[in-house]
Design an enzyme around this catalytic site. Sequence first.
Site, mmCIF file in Angstrom:
data_model
loop_
_atom_site.group_PDB
_atom_site.id
_atom_site.type_symbol
_atom_site.label_atom_id
_atom_site.label_comp_id
_atom_site.label_asym_id
_atom_site.label_seq_id
_atom_site.Cartn_x
_atom_site.Cartn_y
_atom_site.Cartn_z
ATOM 1 N N LYS A 1 25.858 -12.305 -18.105
ATOM 2 C CA LYS A 1 25.534 -10.880 -18.167
ATOM 3 C C LYS A 1 24.032 -10.675 -17.961
ATOM 4 O O LYS A 1 23.247 -11.568 -18.273
ATOM 5 C CB LYS A 1 25.893 -10.317 -19.551
ATOM 6 C CG LYS A 1 27.377 -10.140 -19.809
ATOM 7 C CD LYS A 1 27.604 -9.519 -21.176
ATOM 8 C CE LYS A 1 29.082 -9.357 -21.476
ATOM 9 N NZ LYS A 1 29.791 -8.448 -20.564
ATOM 10 N N ARG B 1 40.494 -11.298 -22.273
ATOM 11 C CA ARG B 1 41.915 -11.355 -21.898
ATOM 12 C C ARG B 1 42.457 -12.781 -21.947
ATOM 13 O O ARG B 1 43.638 -13.000 -22.171
ATOM 14 C CB ARG B 1 42.108 -10.706 -20.517
ATOM 15 C CG ARG B 1 41.352 -11.370 -19.419
ATOM 16 C CD ARG B 1 41.193 -10.472 -18.192
ATOM 17 N NE ARG B 1 40.230 -9.383 -18.410
ATOM 18 C CZ ARG B 1 39.949 -8.440 -17.516
ATOM 19 N NH1 ARG B 1 40.574 -8.432 -16.347
ATOM 20 N NH2 ARG B 1 39.072 -7.502 -17.780
HETATM 21 N N1 BES Z 1 32.968 -7.799 -23.976
HETATM 22 C C1 BES Z 1 32.963 -7.314 -22.643
HETATM 23 C C2 BES Z 1 33.258 -5.823 -22.556
HETATM 24 C C3 BES Z 1 32.242 -4.891 -23.165
HETATM 25 C C4 BES Z 1 31.198 -4.411 -22.403
HETATM 26 C C5 BES Z 1 32.366 -4.455 -24.464
HETATM 27 C C6 BES Z 1 30.286 -3.520 -22.957
HETATM 28 C C7 BES Z 1 31.466 -3.579 -25.023
HETATM 29 C C8 BES Z 1 30.428 -3.108 -24.259
HETATM 30 C C9 BES Z 1 34.027 -8.040 -21.820
HETATM 31 O O1 BES Z 1 34.258 -9.352 -22.166
HETATM 32 C C10 BES Z 1 33.573 -8.035 -20.404
HETATM 33 O O2 BES Z 1 32.561 -8.612 -20.137
HETATM 34 N N2 BES Z 1 34.324 -7.391 -19.539
HETATM 35 C C11 BES Z 1 34.009 -7.327 -18.151
HETATM 36 C C12 BES Z 1 35.282 -7.437 -17.372
HETATM 37 C C13 BES Z 1 35.066 -7.588 -15.913
HETATM 38 C C14 BES Z 1 34.407 -8.917 -15.606
HETATM 39 C C15 BES Z 1 36.400 -7.469 -15.207
HETATM 40 C C16 BES Z 1 33.324 -5.993 -17.886
HETATM 41 O O3 BES Z 1 33.722 -4.984 -18.462
HETATM 42 O O4 BES Z 1 32.375 -5.983 -17.116
HETATM 43 MN MN MN Z 2 32.869 -10.659 -21.204
#
Ligand code: BES
Ligand code: MN
Length: 494
Positions: free
Chosen positions: A276, A350
Amino acid sequence: MKISVEHRSLAGCQCDLLAVGVFEGEKRPSGAAAAADKELNGLISRLMRDGEITGKLAATTVIHCGDGKAGKVAVAGLGRRDKLDLEAVRAAAAAIIKRAKETKARTVASIVLGSGCDCLVPEAAAKAVVEGSVLGLYEFTGYAKEKEAPEFKVGQLVLIDKDAKKIGAFTRGARLGLIIAEAENHARDLVNEPSNRMTPAAFAQLAQRIAKINGLKFASLDPKAAGMGALWSVAKGSDQPPRFVTLEYRGKPGAKEKLALIGKGITFDSGGISLKPSKNMEEMKSDMAGAAAVLGVMSLLADLKPKKNVLGIIPLTENMPSGHASKPGDVIDSLSGCTIEITNTDAEGRLILADAITYAKKHGATRIIDVATLTGGCSTALGDAATGIMGNDQVLLDEIIKTGNRCGQRMWQLPLYDEYKEALKSKVADLKNTSGTGKASPSSGAAFLAKFVGDTPWAHLDIAGTAFLDKGRGYLPEGATGVPVRTLIEFLNA
Ligand code: BES
Ligand code: MN
Ligand code: ZN
């Protein structure tokens, strides 16, 4: 804060702060406040006519009363009478208790806001007042050693009414409101805790303590040894060992129905190799908010004793990049036997939920609810105004949405069309963990989970937008909110 209910009138009530409610657009106080004390009634009426007291929801005015038994009176706006609901009561109660803290009032006496209106059941109104007060006072204290003057604490909240017939219902409502709000505050604490302290092992240990206190059957498995390849594929990049925790409550022995409550427990989500950006990455300590909510709910079942069987399932791990971490393109074996191509290591929630769902089904779950900070897209779509909800059983979804509305924890249903499932087809495995398009991520995430759920009735709550706030409002603090503890408890207790 101690909470009690007393049969007495407003007039001559001894306390540091006495709280009453008024409606927007009305010229004088109504109900208990009006009947109790002529002088106070006259004073408030005058301020209302002058427009100094508007009655707008959660606006408060503090009046100093000189020689009365109560040092000060807080007049709280309840909003428009025809809009009054339990959420308005929570908001007004939170505003009052915050004023009490600000004005250093140690003992607060309050009428049960809204209980004079026929549209609210007395027990529910008292519960909402206590919820608003206890949730509204929450603060995460953290680890700063150099604090300014010791913090002032409101010591006591007494709900008063001069109608003896209502006291029983108020007492029941207040008791329930207190234990539920405390469980939600506890969930907030776990989420606000930094990830170097709230590791998978620390969370599991806490869960074990809670299970012991409440007589719940507890297990903590090593995911790798248990064949949970999807969970392990996330965990193997971290130095912190993962845990797979289960807590079981049996309120209906002999019955075959069993509800599985699954909470995403990523104690820190760096994204893994699909790292990230660093901006706001510290908020990813909150990626175990689903797990905290499930533990909060499980901790109350022994108290509430609903006649249901509930299996709490909490997969716990960090998601970190390292030489041991999973890489985009890897193909892994999940507990279900289904192979998964990892196209993005940041779609880790997931993966751990997939194995948790398979475990739930293997252990007899007849219904499944999962709670997860699953997608940033859900936060983009709904902000912090509602939790996204999806699933395969409209009756179950409708019931949860309705319960959420009653609790002030809004849910908004998003679609689960076949197109989203179609987009997860992989050339090298049974499915891939992202579509790669970056589109409709909340639905795409749910579509991935649906594959593992099969036809067991199931609801998926995406709390990515609602679990953790940049800025507090009303009874919601900055940081962790505890969503959706109240909704799930009410759902189970119905
Ligand atoms: N934990 C994150 C989602 C999240 C983002 C929660 C911001 C709270 C605040 C999750 O694991 C994630 O990174 N999801 C990705 C999915 C994508 C790669 C399909 C996302 O939302 O970018
Ligand atoms: Mn994630
Ligand atoms: Zn995550």
